[in-house]
Design a protein around this motif. Structure first.
Motif, PDB file in Angstrom:
ATOM      1  N   TYR B 236      -9.348   0.528 -11.381  1.00  0.00           N
ATOM      2  CA  TYR B 236      -8.861   1.196 -10.210  1.00  0.00           C
ATOM      3  C   TYR B 236      -9.864   0.906  -9.208  1.00  0.00           C
ATOM      4  CZ  TYR B 236      -6.596   4.601  -7.568  1.00  0.00           C
ATOM      5  OH  TYR B 236      -5.682   5.043  -6.269  1.00  0.00           O
ATOM      6  N   CYS B 237      -9.427   0.043  -8.382  1.00  0.00           N
ATOM      7  CA  CYS B 237     -10.360  -0.248  -7.252  1.00  0.00           C
ATOM      8  C   CYS B 237      -9.923   0.151  -5.803  1.00  0.00           C
ATOM      9  CB  CYS B 237     -10.395  -1.969  -7.106  1.00  0.00           C
ATOM     10  SG  CYS B 237     -11.025  -2.483  -8.480  1.00  0.00           S
ATOM     11  N   ALA B 238      -8.512   0.878  -5.683  1.00  0.00           N
ATOM     12  CA  ALA B 238      -8.083   1.360  -4.534  1.00  0.00           C
ATOM     13  C   ALA B 238      -9.383   2.145  -3.848  1.00  0.00           C
ATOM     14  CB  ALA B 238      -6.882   1.795  -4.817  1.00  0.00           C
ATOM     15  N   THR B 239      -9.307   2.095  -2.714  1.00  0.00           N
ATOM     16  CA  THR B 239     -10.249   3.031  -1.879  1.00  0.00           C
ATOM     17  C   THR B 239      -9.864   2.853  -0.282  1.00  0.00           C
ATOM     18  OG1 THR B 239     -12.407   3.737  -1.555  1.00  0.00           O
ATOM     19  CG2 THR B 239     -12.229   1.261  -1.454  1.00  0.00           C
ATOM     20  N   SER B 240     -10.395   3.871   0.394  1.00  0.00           N
ATOM     21  CA  SER B 240     -10.310   4.031   1.852  1.00  0.00           C
ATOM     22  C   SER B 240     -11.489   3.290   2.438  1.00  0.00           C
ATOM     23  CB  SER B 240      -9.944   5.006   2.364  1.00  0.00           C
ATOM     24  OG  SER B 240      -8.922   5.885   1.719  1.00  0.00           O
ATOM     25  N   LYS B 241     -11.392   2.647   3.809  1.00  0.00           N
ATOM     26  CA  LYS B 241     -12.596   2.277   4.523  1.00  0.00           C
ATOM     27  C   LYS B 241     -13.624   3.270   4.561  1.00  0.00           C
ATOM     28  CE  LYS B 241     -12.804  -1.269   8.017  1.00  0.00           C
ATOM     29  NZ  LYS B 241     -12.443  -2.000   8.809  1.00  0.00           N
ATOM     30  N   VAL B 242     -14.769   2.811   4.631  1.00  0.00           N
ATOM     31  CA  VAL B 242     -15.938   3.826   4.688  1.00  0.00           C
ATOM     32  C   VAL B 242     -16.268   3.816   6.385  1.00  0.00           C
ATOM     33  CG1 VAL B 242     -18.261   4.435   3.921  1.00  0.00           C
ATOM     34  CG2 VAL B 242     -16.936   2.786   2.422  1.00  0.00           C
ATOM     35  N   THR B 243     -16.170   5.154   6.670  1.00  0.00           N
ATOM     36  CA  THR B 243     -16.462   5.229   8.353  1.00  0.00           C
ATOM     37  C   THR B 243     -17.418   6.505   8.209  1.00  0.00           C
ATOM     38  OG1 THR B 243     -14.273   6.484   8.409  1.00  0.00           O
ATOM     39  CG2 THR B 243     -14.401   4.118   9.321  1.00  0.00           C
ATOM     40  N   ALA B 244     -18.342   6.444   9.110  1.00  0.00           N
ATOM     41  CA  ALA B 244     -19.555   7.733   9.227  1.00  0.00           C
ATOM     42  C   ALA B 244     -18.652   8.536  10.325  1.00  0.00           C
ATOM     43  CB  ALA B 244     -20.475   6.971   9.580  1.00  0.00           C
ATOM     44  N   SER B 245     -18.858   9.765  10.101  1.00  0.00           N
ATOM     45  CA  SER B 245     -18.343  10.778  11.047  1.00  0.00           C
ATOM     46  C   SER B 245     -19.189  11.943  10.798  1.00  0.00           C
ATOM     47  CB  SER B 245     -16.859  11.049  10.924  1.00  0.00           C
ATOM     48  OG  SER B 245     -16.129  10.172  10.784  1.00  0.00           O
ATOM     49  N   ASP B 246     -19.454  12.653  12.094  1.00  0.00           N
ATOM     50  CA  ASP B 246     -20.183  14.078  11.949  1.00  0.00           C
ATOM     51  C   ASP B 246     -19.099  15.089  11.170  1.00  0.00           C
ATOM     52  OD1 ASP B 246     -22.222  13.163  13.147  1.00  0.00           O
ATOM     53  OD2 ASP B 246     -21.725  13.805  15.433  1.00  0.00           O
ATOM     54  N   LEU B 341     -14.951  -3.971   3.138  1.00  0.00           N
ATOM     55  CA  LEU B 341     -15.067  -2.266   3.259  1.00  0.00           C
ATOM     56  C   LEU B 341     -16.459  -2.036   4.080  1.00  0.00           C
ATOM     57  CD1 LEU B 341     -13.409  -0.175   1.770  1.00  0.00           C
ATOM     58  CD2 LEU B 341     -15.124  -0.187   0.163  1.00  0.00           C
ATOM     59  N   ILE B 342     -17.464  -2.854   4.079  1.00  0.00           N
ATOM     60  CA  ILE B 342     -18.681  -2.614   4.764  1.00  0.00           C
ATOM     61  C   ILE B 342     -18.495  -3.344   5.925  1.00  0.00           C
ATOM     62  CG2 ILE B 342     -20.044  -1.922   2.877  1.00  0.00           C
ATOM     63  CD1 ILE B 342     -21.529  -4.795   3.284  1.00  0.00           C
ATOM     64  N   ALA B 343     -17.484  -3.968   6.565  1.00  0.00           N
ATOM     65  CA  ALA B 343     -17.310  -4.872   7.819  1.00  0.00           C
ATOM     66  C   ALA B 343     -17.989  -4.026   9.073  1.00  0.00           C
ATOM     67  CB  ALA B 343     -16.152  -5.259   8.212  1.00  0.00           C
ATOM     68  N   ASP B 344     -17.753  -2.563   9.094  1.00  0.00           N
ATOM     69  CA  ASP B 344     -18.125  -1.779  10.344  1.00  0.00           C
ATOM     70  C   ASP B 344     -19.714  -1.375  10.152  1.00  0.00           C
ATOM     71  OD1 ASP B 344     -15.897  -2.295  11.280  1.00  0.00           O
ATOM     72  OD2 ASP B 344     -14.943  -0.365  10.524  1.00  0.00           O
ATOM     73  N   ARG B 350     -27.398  -3.174   6.962  1.00  0.00           N
ATOM     74  CA  ARG B 350     -27.440  -4.033   5.839  1.00  0.00           C
ATOM     75  C   ARG B 350     -28.717  -4.908   5.536  1.00  0.00           C
ATOM     76  NH1 ARG B 350     -22.033  -7.670   6.489  1.00  0.00           N
ATOM     77  NH2 ARG B 350     -20.752  -6.034   7.824  1.00  0.00           N
ATOM     78  N   LEU B 351     -29.367  -5.173   6.620  1.00  0.00           N
ATOM     79  CA  LEU B 351     -30.794  -5.687   6.495  1.00  0.00           C
ATOM     80  C   LEU B 351     -31.793  -4.625   5.649  1.00  0.00           C
ATOM     81  CD1 LEU B 351     -31.103  -7.985   9.670  1.00  0.00           C
ATOM     82  CD2 LEU B 351     -31.044  -8.647   7.356  1.00  0.00           C
ATOM     83  N   LEU B 352     -31.705  -3.463   6.427  1.00  0.00           N
ATOM     84  CA  LEU B 352     -32.642  -2.341   5.699  1.00  0.00           C
ATOM     85  C   LEU B 352     -32.156  -2.229   4.344  1.00  0.00           C
ATOM     86  CD1 LEU B 352     -32.982   0.270   8.627  1.00  0.00           C
ATOM     87  CD2 LEU B 352     -34.912  -0.986   7.318  1.00  0.00           C
ATOM     88  N   THR B 353     -30.988  -2.025   3.986  1.00  0.00           N
ATOM     89  CA  THR B 353     -30.422  -1.786   2.572  1.00  0.00           C
ATOM     90  C   THR B 353     -30.956  -3.075   2.022  1.00  0.00           C
ATOM     91  OG1 THR B 353     -28.632  -0.780   3.531  1.00  0.00           O
ATOM     92  CG2 THR B 353     -28.557  -1.368   1.088  1.00  0.00           C
TER      93      THR B 353
END
Lengths: 80, 397
Positions: B236-246, B341-344, B350-353
């Motif tokens: 099961y790979c279905a997932t929504s896009k990861v977006t950061a929100s307060d 998924l991590i395009a945004d 990414r570099l820090l990670t």
């Protein structure tokens, strides 16, 4: 160019040829990049670019590409 | 060497052999066992007893059961672990014995068959009766070879049109699984995955189904069984896009979207596929979790991380409930992986990670696919309710 100026500082501080500095250059690949040298690097970058880094930014500058991005970020903050 | 698997025996199954006791049998048994009691070997002595003639050793007759168990029921790989006997009538030289063992009970958890054992003579008289227990040994390699033959090795990959799903579908096909590439909207992506599989001589099909709709999922599982003759696993790979929100900016709908796709979708898929797995008493499900929901969650991705955490727990509850039926549920939890998924996510993050990861790189979808295949294959048959972390060492628990 900002990238060339960063490379020059890294080259002088760590005594490595400018040509050898690339996207993979980091605290992992440069033998003398210890905590003391890192503080000297931060001071040299602040003097060269006339910026002031936050504590968080200082810790984040662990590789050549990260230094470039952080200097740009700090320069933008200064402009604002 | 052919080994009959425990599951192939039914209550009522039997085997028998026949043997005529000779003087030579008795002499050999006396020599081998050291039991040269004159009742067995001395006619003059035996005549003076109530038996009036020599009597064959009771255990000689019973020993033919060993041949019956070792060669016929269950046969190769059998381990005889207990037996009781009642010697009802004497066995004589010249008696024509019929030795019979019949399955009267099965202990699933230990692969033990309970056998009713009888020996009758040519007059249809029962001379020996008893009950025995035999364990069907699981010879590792042979068992796996046999299983591989029986196992359809058909995997449905939910969200197989891109990222980790696409890489998993391709990797599984390389490993000779037959693959159903599920997609919801990205038909072009699913077709590209299919094309890549076909170029490597793999066997796959694409199937459009919105996992949020249970009827759509049921139809997909039915189509899989119809096309490939069965199904052995689901990823099961279905997932929504990861977006950061307060958090204070979030509306419930933002959270519900993640739960709908990740949890409700997984719920529908598991409910549907269990209709196949429960009767066949096997099956393996792998959910894609996330480091964002492991230990200290990722900041400001509340909906994504909370839904992933729910998925981690769902795998454990299902592992508990369906473990006794041979069905396994596990989670492969990736750290930051190079997918759309991590395009945004900003370059600096990414570099820090990368610099926080001991292996100094982000995961590739193929890294995740390898871990998924491991959990699906029989080498992981004793792993369930587990989370396999693919973090490059970024988080060690």
């Amino acid at each position: 160019m900002l990238e060339q100026r960063v490379k020059k500082i890294l080259s002088q501080l760590f005594q490595i040829p400018v040509e050898s500095i690339n996207e993979d250059t980091s605290s992992d690949t440069v033998p003398n990049w210890n905590s003391l040298a890192h503080m000297n690097l931060v001071v040299a970058l602040e003097e060269e670019f006339g910026v002031s880094f936050s504590d968080e930014q200082m810790i984040e500058m662990l590789s050549y590409p990260l230094i470039v991005l952080t200097v740009k970020e700090a320069a933008n903050e200064k402009t604002i | 060497m052919k080994i009959k698997h425990f599951s192939q025996f039914k209550i009522g199954d039997f085997a028998k052999l026949e043997h005529v006791i000779t003087e030579n049998d008795v002499a050999k048994f006396a020599e081998l066992s050291g039991d040269d009691n004159p009742l067995h070997v001395n006619k003059t002595f035996a005549k003076k007893t109530v038996f009036k003639d020599t009597v064959a050793h009771g255990m000689l007759g019973a020993s033919f059961l060993s041949a019956l168990i070792g060669k016929h029921i269950p046969g190769n790989g059998a381990l005889w672990i207990s037996q009781n006997f009642e010697f009802l009538l004497p066995m004589r030289i010249g008696d024509h014995l019929t030795v019979l063992a019949r399955v009267i009970e099965k202990y699933e958890s230990q692969h033990i068959l309970v056998l009713e054992t009888t020996i009758t003579n040519q007059h249809k008289q029962v001379v020996v009766k008893g009950t025995g227990k035999v364990r069907c040994l699981e010879l590792e390699k042979l068992d796996q070879e046999q299983k591989a033959h029986e196992d359809p090795k058909v995997i449905i990959v939910i969200g197989g049109s891109r990222g980790i799903g696409a890489a998993t579908a391709e990797y599984l096909a390389q490993k000779n699984y037959r693959v159903v590439i599920n997609y919801s909207k990205d038909r072009a992506g699913a077709e590209a995955t299919l094309q890549a599989i076909k170029e490597n001589n793999g066997n796959a099909m694409i199937y459009q189904a919105d996992v949020r709709n249970s009827e759509s999922v049921d139809a997909m599982v039915r189509a899989t069984v119809q096309t490939f003759g069965g199904v052995s696993g689901l990823v099961y790979c279905a997932t929504s896009k990861v977006t950061a929100s307060d958090f204070l900016q979030l509306e419930w709908q933002d959270i519900a979207e993640h739960f709908d796709l990740q949890l409700r979708g997984a719920f529908n898929c598991v409910q549907s596929i269990l209709k196949e797995f429960v009767p066949q008493k096997s099956g393996s499900v792998v959910f894609i979790g996330s480091m964002a929901a492991d230990a200290t969650p990722m900041l400001k991705v509340t909906g994504y991380a909370t839904a992933k955490a729910a998925l981690h727990t769902l795998a454990k509850t299902l592992a508990l409930e369906f473990g006794p039926q041979g069905i396994r549920f596990n989670v492969v939890s990736p750290g930051m992986t190079e997918t759309g998924l991590i395009a945004d996510i900003p370059e600096k993050t990414r570099l820090l990670t990368k610099m926080q990861i001991p292996l100094r790189r982000l995961a590739q979808p193929q890294d995740i696919a390898g871990a998924i295949e491991f959990l699906l294959n029989p080498n992981a048959k004793h792993i369930t309710g587990e989370t396999l972390r693919i973090y490059g060492g970024q988080l060690m628990i």
